[in-house]
Design a protein around this motif. Structure first.
Motif, short mmCIF file in Angstrom:
data_model
loop_
_atom_site.label_atom_id
_atom_site.label_comp_id
_atom_site.label_asym_id
_atom_site.label_seq_id
_atom_site.Cartn_x
_atom_site.Cartn_y
_atom_site.Cartn_z
N LEU C 7 0.85 -1.20 0.00
CA LEU C 7 0.00 0.00 0.00
C LEU C 7 0.88 1.24 0.00
O LEU C 7 1.90 1.26 0.69
N LYS C 8 0.47 2.24 -0.70
CA LYS C 8 1.32 3.41 -0.92
C LYS C 8 0.55 4.67 -0.56
O LYS C 8 -0.59 4.84 -0.96
N THR C 83 5.76 3.37 1.02
CA THR C 83 5.11 2.14 0.59
C THR C 83 5.20 1.15 1.75
O THR C 83 6.28 0.90 2.27
N PHE C 84 4.05 0.66 2.19
CA PHE C 84 4.05 -0.34 3.26
C PHE C 84 4.07 -1.74 2.66
O PHE C 84 3.34 -2.02 1.70
N ILE C 85 4.89 -2.59 3.21
CA ILE C 85 4.85 -4.02 2.91
C ILE C 85 4.20 -4.66 4.14
O ILE C 85 4.79 -4.63 5.23
N VAL C 86 2.99 -5.16 3.95
CA VAL C 86 2.26 -5.70 5.11
C VAL C 86 1.94 -7.18 4.92
O VAL C 86 1.64 -7.64 3.82
N LYS C 87 2.00 -7.88 6.04
CA LYS C 87 1.71 -9.31 6.03
C LYS C 87 0.23 -9.58 5.76
O LYS C 87 -0.64 -8.85 6.24
N LEU C 263 0.64 -0.99 -8.98
CA LEU C 263 0.62 -0.54 -7.59
C LEU C 263 1.85 0.28 -7.25
O LEU C 263 1.77 1.25 -6.52
N GLN C 264 2.98 -0.16 -7.78
CA GLN C 264 4.21 0.59 -7.52
C GLN C 264 5.27 0.18 -8.54
O GLN C 264 5.26 -0.95 -9.05
#
Lengths: 338, 338, 338, 338
Positions: C7-8, C83-87, C263-264
């Motif tokens: 998510l960004k 930018t989040f890297i989420v589980k 997304l990115q």
């Protein structure tokens, strides 16, 4: 003989040659000019086109044998100007001789070959002019640098550039020139030239070297002082670090004691390579927005202009081999009352 | 009472809070801190995040009533450091009081409303602390600036920003703060505040203002000196231009005559708005690579650090209303032998 | 398992942590965060305190095992963001694992020891997470650099720094990290690691490394794509030079063919070290006012933002070992319609 | 008649005039030159001496009636080059006429008088050359700026400069020139010239203006296309914002449909004055290290060079009045197969 006078005029831009009119008004002709030494208002780094522009407008106006030395960078209070070195028929106390080395091959820039070439050129100039080594107070040199194109030329010839970083090549070139000066003035023994090139911490207190993309040889100007011959004099020393006000004040006091008037100050400045000055951290070597030579010129320029009361002083950045590490050579030209 | 001491420590980065340990080793507690005044190593301009970082790491460590004033820019020889203003239970000769104005609305920044708010806050602080206006030697202010977002907010509200140029808003904010100081110290009559805001050339010799994106109110620190009460003293004057070595030397000689030791120097610096210094052209206002405040800090920093023999001095750029045009306010804090 | 989502969100300053609220509004918790990868608005060079500030405000808000990778420099049209890297508990098609190497000694930065440490850490992370080497599309690394202080520490210990130029140390550190990635992904044989470190022209098309003064270990984020597991995907390739629009367009067309939404985009950029692009001279390596990494980010950022129609892309400068010389690695993360 | 051809050559430095040899090798003489339009490698701002140097070396080589337009700034991938506009005896499809306004008084720069002077000069040039207003695709103008000295001259004459900020004067001068173009091409009614000068948001999609310290009049080059007359053509439009790849792609597709080959691209670029692009914040207006015009050139240059596959394109920064706010005018010159 090589008697000279020194005259200094402000410029309105790097393309301004009106100082020539002022020189003429002062009684000199273009043919009397031995050298034009100027501070131009670019960044003093690789892409400083103010130096090239100044060189371009001045060279057609002066004798072919005369040299130009434009040092870029008038950071802070420094004021763009040119200093003329002009021949005098009568002894003045100041002497000068100018010349050039041969063109350097790109791969020679910043190497021992460069230093050797400078040393032998200076010796030849001293001999030919009859100036005594002991009277020399300042050797100004304008030396070449490596551009991206020159680096590619070197590589294409399967040779090794002294560095591939164009900005760093300016430092290498200045150091080689300074070592050449030190050898020529017996500050370093000739046998130690190679070792000096390796060590990076040999230095001459008479050297002032400045590099530029606008030439491929080295321009050399030697200034000497023989007080017995007239009223113009030079005093030289070195700043021990970039805030060595003492060195400046002592020199200015000497001028005052002799009832002298300062005509010009030539000084070198650099960011202390250890990252600190008198134990206090400076940030000149970690500022990725402004190169350290610009910082150093601004700071030392502020100090010298303040003490001399004059922003038209020649402060040049990058003092590798020109005075002790973190410091720089210093030379004051003055006229005494008769 | 508002007796204080001053202690100064270098920092290794804008995030370095180890000086707090040194302060404790010197016998003080965090609760004694009235203010932290620092030089951080960013560009000192709009996007200087070194100031924000320093503010961010220091604010949680000091009392809520204490203030931070971080001035960005350690060009040239200047060395990043923090100066603590700490409370003393016994009189020291130095007094201080700190406070804040209310938050300014974006459209108020750099306007008469800003100046008025500063003036009334200073008066209230003087009254509450019992410090006499006549003893004040320095008023340090950290004031807000306009970012692109704030400019848009102002326009969205159909109001007019004092300027749409974010860098120029720093100057406008400093000037409004300086006018506020001058009014509070009776250097300008209150009735003339509006006229002073128009004229752009009124000034206070006690003002030192610095703007930043990291706050929306104004942080105020007032320093006063009453030599009858102790061994800490302040001497203040102003530099008439950026190479006014005389003003500095005279102040340092006063300190010497009193057998004093300099603890800190606070000075403001700016590029002469006329484009020349003592009739010689400077290039600080036409250099599109380096903003003039950076040039001015480097040059005046070089001069003051040289004469004080110390690179950890507080030189702040942008002296609008803080000393005469092209010059700047100057304040030396020192301790005399008893 | 290591399934993730991406998510960004834009940020209003390097200190802005409000994206955490938006992440929560999207149904995630801080504990779900594996990594925060951001573009902050400093110069991306040695004295970029925007990175440090972002790291400083984010680290207290995320799990201790999570990592931050802030890449400085939003030149040109690039827009600051995180930018989040989420589980994710369910498979998404995208997988990730994060970790750190041990702290490097200052003299190890940019050397084979550095590369080796990165390689073994990546291998351990792949093994522990069960991610297949063949599915890896991107390895993001944040690595340390040499400051003036670190250089002095190395010299004091009679060791040799990889370079004494602080800006150049960033390049050396990135290259060592990239070689480590190439070894871990079998793009270079382990036996050739030393040779690769000497040669300066080995590269991985999955590597994206960025150096900073804000850390002493290496932060590692591995992104993998397994299209059989869900709707999130990665496509990776490399740009052959800084104007390789073809590589970008082909990747975006692949996304389009799969009915995907970008997304990115993660890309590396650098100034061609030969000084020219498709035979035309560029000036990024001779501009002493702006470092070449800033130029490269601005140019490649303009191209990618234009083609993606989005200025919130992750373009990082300095592509040594990360794609072919003068080019850079490229990875697009996208979601396909189900 | 005014039929012309366009030829483009790289330069090795701002002082490089070897393209003249290449022009001759292509069958033209110096006397055929109507104009030399170049990108030189300075900062494109107030103290860009690369422009002055280029002007200085080129003007003696071309007819007195010919004009030079050097636009500083080859940020990012942009490659320094010159484009010759040369007269052809036979119709080519492309037409051009060049001229100058009178010298502007310093206080006129950036004002309605400036715009009016440009408008009437363009009308006169169109009339004298017989070029139809409807065929005009591009009007290139080089216009003067305010230096510190000019600001002082204006003040000494008790007049008011359009701004005292030398960098901002570049924008004011470009805007006045653009309004003049819009009036001359009937994009703005003459009666609305004053209102347009006040509003700051009128624009022409044919205008490309660039300011410099190297001149005091305005250099004007008008390019027109009449496809019925030959194989050289122009297509013009505007970019709606700095990432408007669509506008570029559509124009390049038109060229492709006509079996054309691109000879040169002329585009203007600027940082969106609102501080955001498509709702995403950019940092070009708050970066105090790099002026926004440099950022904009780098980004738009990256996009156009990428799509055209050629770094020798003419991208000029500062698009006030030259295309919509945040966007810029765009003109492609191409040759079709016969």
């Amino acid at each position: 003989m090589a008697s000279i006078n020194i005259l200094k005029f402000g410029v309105s831009s790097p393309a301004d040659t009106t100082p020539l009119k002022k020189l003429k008004a002062a009684g000199y002709e273009a043919k009397d000019i031995l050298g034009v030494v100027g501070k131009s208002e670019g960044n003093g780094c690789v892409n400083d086109f103010s130096r090239t522009l100044s060189t371009h407008v001045w060279e057609p106006l002066i004798p072919e044998s005369a040299i130009t030395i434009f040092s870029g960078g008038t950071e802070g209070v420094l004021s763009p100007h040119v200093t003329f070195i002009v021949k005098e028929s009568e002894p003045t106390g100041l002497q000068a001789v100018v010349g050039r080395t041969r063109m350097l091959e790109p791969h020679e820039i910043g190497t021992s070959a460069h230093a050797q070439e400078v040393a032998s050129s200076i010796r030849a100039l001293l001999q030919q002019s009859g100036i005594s080594k002991d009277h020399v107070h300042l050797v100004l040199i304008k030396c070449p640098l490596l551009t991206s194109s020159k680096v590619e030329i070197i590589k294409a010839a399967s040779k090794t550039p002294v560095t591939t970083d164009t900005y760093e090549s300016m430092a290498k070139s200045r150091y080689a020139s300074a070592v050449g000066i030190a050898v020529a003035l017996d500050e370093i023994e000739e046998d130690n030239l190679e070792a000096a090139m390796q060590s990076e911490d040999c230095w001459s207190s008479k050297a002032s070297c400045s590099s530029g993309a606008e030439l491929e040889d080295n321009h050399i100007l030697i200034l000497a002082s023989n007080p017995s011959l007239g009223t113009l004099r030079a005093a030289s020393t070195y700043m021990d670090d970039a805030i060595d006000a003492g060195a400046i004040l002592r020199t200015l006091e000497q001028v005052k004691r002799e009832n002298g008037e300062v005509l010009q100050v030539f000084a070198k400045a650099e960011a202390d390579p250890t990252g600190s000055i008198r134990g206090k951290r400076h940030t000149m070597n970690t500022d990725s927005d402004i190169h350290s030579t610009r910082h150093a010129r601004a700071a030392v320029g502020g100090l010298i202009a303040g003490l001399a009361g004059d922003p038209q002083v020649y402060i040049s950045g990058g003092a590798e081999g020109q005075g002790p590490p973190g410091g720089g050579s210093l030379c004051v030209i003055y006229r005494v009352e008769t």
